[in-house]
Scaffold this motif. Structure first.
Motif, PDB file in Angstrom:
ATOM      1  N   THR A   1      27.656   6.426  -0.347  1.00  0.00           N
ATOM      2  CA  THR A   1      28.512   6.492   0.510  1.00  0.00           C
ATOM      3  C   THR A   1      29.869   7.636   0.924  1.00  0.00           C
ATOM      4  OG1 THR A   1      27.101   5.105   1.477  1.00  0.00           O
ATOM      5  CG2 THR A   1      28.649   5.636   3.238  1.00  0.00           C
TER       6      THR A   1
ATOM      7  N   GLU B   1      38.646   6.683   9.988  1.00  0.00           N
ATOM      8  CA  GLU B   1      37.176   6.818  10.865  1.00  0.00           C
ATOM      9  C   GLU B   1      36.246   5.324  10.867  1.00  0.00           C
ATOM     10  OE1 GLU B   1      35.005  10.467  10.461  1.00  0.00           O
ATOM     11  OE2 GLU B   1      37.034  11.351  11.360  1.00  0.00           O
ATOM     12  N   SER B   2      35.869   4.402  11.667  1.00  0.00           N
ATOM     13  CA  SER B   2      34.449   3.913  11.437  1.00  0.00           C
ATOM     14  C   SER B   2      33.269   4.266  10.538  1.00  0.00           C
ATOM     15  CB  SER B   2      35.101   3.501  12.802  1.00  0.00           C
ATOM     16  OG  SER B   2      34.186   4.635  14.191  1.00  0.00           O
ATOM     17  N   THR B   3      33.345   4.346  10.931  1.00  0.00           N
ATOM     18  CA  THR B   3      31.375   4.770  10.959  1.00  0.00           C
ATOM     19  C   THR B   3      31.474   5.953   9.145  1.00  0.00           C
ATOM     20  OG1 THR B   3      30.905   7.085  11.676  1.00  0.00           O
ATOM     21  CG2 THR B   3      30.267   4.780  12.738  1.00  0.00           C
TER      22      THR B   3
END
Length: 520
Positions: free
Chosen positions: A343, A349-351
């Motif tokens: 990932t 950035e949160s996502t």
């Protein structure tokens, strides 16, 4: 006459030889069986018969024991060794059966029957004799009475199988082990340690005369193996390996040697159990053990696989991101079991911004630059890479012409300034030298500006045309100028009216140049 008298004698000799051959050919000795095996102490009857031509009378019969008939020495019927043990059951005409009682092992051998007639000059017999084997019940062991566990052992009850086809009874430590018919062989394959014991055999019907006792010893064949606990072992847990052996150990063999990947571990590992607490990823390998002093009998190697979460996770940029339309980031990690997912994240950035071992940024914009990192996961855990700084520049349609235009503009400004400064200095020198009067000298004025004729250009960049300069000078031919000041228009007007040099225009031009110089 002598020759004639010899002829009848020769004829008689030939007839005599033929007669004896005929008698020998007509003689026949037959044995009911050609060989037999008898038990020591028992009796055996050698059944035989013989024949001879009619008209002949048997004058003598004999029984011999020898390897061949030519090597006989004396008749067993007269031999003191067989005294009171041999019975001649023949009738002296056709039967030649003989019986030997209370057999001894040394009675084994080949026996021949022969006879003589009143028409024979030598003993008549068969072409082969009768073979007698006498055996006792001594147990014979092959290969030897001491064997190693796992080997094959053959035990024979006597040296031959009795002709009467008896039943052999095998005993171990006084207990019946097996009853075998028509075979004197007891086969033990493979031998085990519990096969060690005292063995005897006997023949059914002759239980009063069992064999001698023979002790068979089966020594332990050392088998060593490493035992692992069931299931998978994960990094940080405790792992215990056990060295399992099949043979009992003595006090001098209580130490064990452990090896990993064929390399002996520390001498401190003398216990039956090898404990790894906590077990680490680097403990993965092939382990074996052995009794101290018997390293050549080490166990088969057992592979230990330590599971661990992703380690050494890193992210790198593939290619050069600056000035390209796209850029690819790739993530790598060391894990057992292998990484199942990757990932991608961007700092602040949160996502997540992407997934997969590779992450590509297309249609690059300046805001795509920043710090990125990847996260690798397997069934044990996860590992995060250090942040990776990615500096990006948006795609430009024509970056090279823009740069060249900027450089050309800078060069134009430099050369214009140099030209103006040089003209001003020349004018001052002429004034100071008195070469230019108040009204102006047309000839001198023309020389002053002849090297500064400029062709004003449009917004498109064109080549510079310089009158009075060497056209081969690459420094000036590559330049293009754009007029951006009214002062240059005054200069152009002065150039167009160069034939009318009055004091007023000339003064105006110099004043304009003075102003440009001052404002510059």
């Amino acid at each position: 006459m002598k020759l004639i008298s010899m002829f009848p004698w020769s004829s008689c000799l030939v007839l005599t030889v033929l007669l004896k051959t005929t008698i020998a050919a007509g003689s026949n000795v037959k044995y009911q069986t050609m060989k037999t095996c008898a038990l020591e102490g028992s009796s055996v009857s050698i059944v035989c018969s013989y024949s001879y031509p009619k008209g002949h009378k048997v004058t003598a019969t004999h029984w011999f024991k020898a390897q061949s008939l030519d090597k006989v020495t004396h008749d067993i019927l007269q031999d003191h060794v067989f005294k009171d043990r041999v019975e001649n059951l023949g009738d002296g005409t056709q039967s030649c059966t003989v019986r030997i009682n209370n057999l001894r092992v040394e009675d084994s051998g080949t026996y021949w029957f022969s006879f003589e007639t009143d028409h024979s000059e030598k003993k008549l017999s068969s072409s082969s004799g009768f073979t007698l084997s006498v055996t006792d019940l001594l147990v014979e062991v092959s290969p030897e009475v001491t064997v190693t566990e796992g080997e094959e052992v053959d035990l024979y009850c006597g040296s031959c199988i009795l002709s009467e086809a008896p039943t052999y009874v095998w005993m171990k430590d006084g207990h019946i082990l097996a009853s075998l018919e028509r075979t004197n062989l007891l086969l033990i394959d493979p031998a085990r340690m519990n096969d060690t014991g005292n063995y005897t055999c006997q023949v059914k019907g002759h239980e009063a005369t069992p064999s001698h006792l023979v002790r068979l010893t089966v020594s332990c064949k050392q088998q060593v193996q490493v035992k692992l606990p069931p299931g998978q072992v994960k990094e940080g847990e405790q792992l215990e390996l056990t060295c399992d052996i099949t043979c009992p150990v003595t006090s001098s063999q209580t130490f064990f040697k452990w090896s990993k990947d064929s390399r002996l571990l520390s001498d401190q590992n003398h216990r039956r159990q090898l404990v790894l607490d906590p077990v680490m990823a680097e403990d993965t390998g092939r382990y074996s053990c052995a009794l101290a002093g018997q390293q050549e009998l080490h166990s088969p190697a057992v592979e230990v696989l330590v599971q661990y979460s992703p380690k050494n996770t890193t992210a790198i940029v593939l290619g050069e991101p600056l000035g390209t339309a796209s850029v690819t980031l790739t993530c790598s990690s060391d894990a057992n079991p292998p990484v199942e997912s990757y990932t991608w994240f961007k700092v602040n950035e949160s996502t997540p911004v992407g997934s997969g071992q590779q992450y590509s940024i297309t249609n690059i914009r300046p805001e795509d630059g920043g710090q990125y990192y990847c996260e690798a996961k397997n069934t044990v855990g996860s590992g995060r890479s250090p942040t990776l700084l990615v500096t990006l520049q948006g795609k430009a349609d024509s970056p090279l012409p823009v740069v060249m235009g900027i450089v050309a503009a800078i060069l134009v400004a430099i050369f214009v300034g140099i030209g103006v400064i040089c003209g001003i200095k020349r004018r001052h020198r002429m004034l100071e030298g008195g070469t230019l009067d108040k009204a102006g000298d047309p000839g001198q004025s023309e020389n002053t500006y002849s090297n500064m004729e400029l062709k004003l250009t449009s917004s498109d960049y064109e080549d510079v045309t310089e009158r009075g300069l060497n056209p081969t000078d690459s420094t000036y031919t590559a330049l293009a100028f754009k007029s951006q000041s009214s002062e240059y228009e005054t200069l152009e007007k002065a150039r167009n009216t160069s034939n009318d040099y009055s004091d007023e225009p000339a003064t105006g031009i110099y004043e304009t140049l003075d102003d440009i110089t001052k404002t510059g």
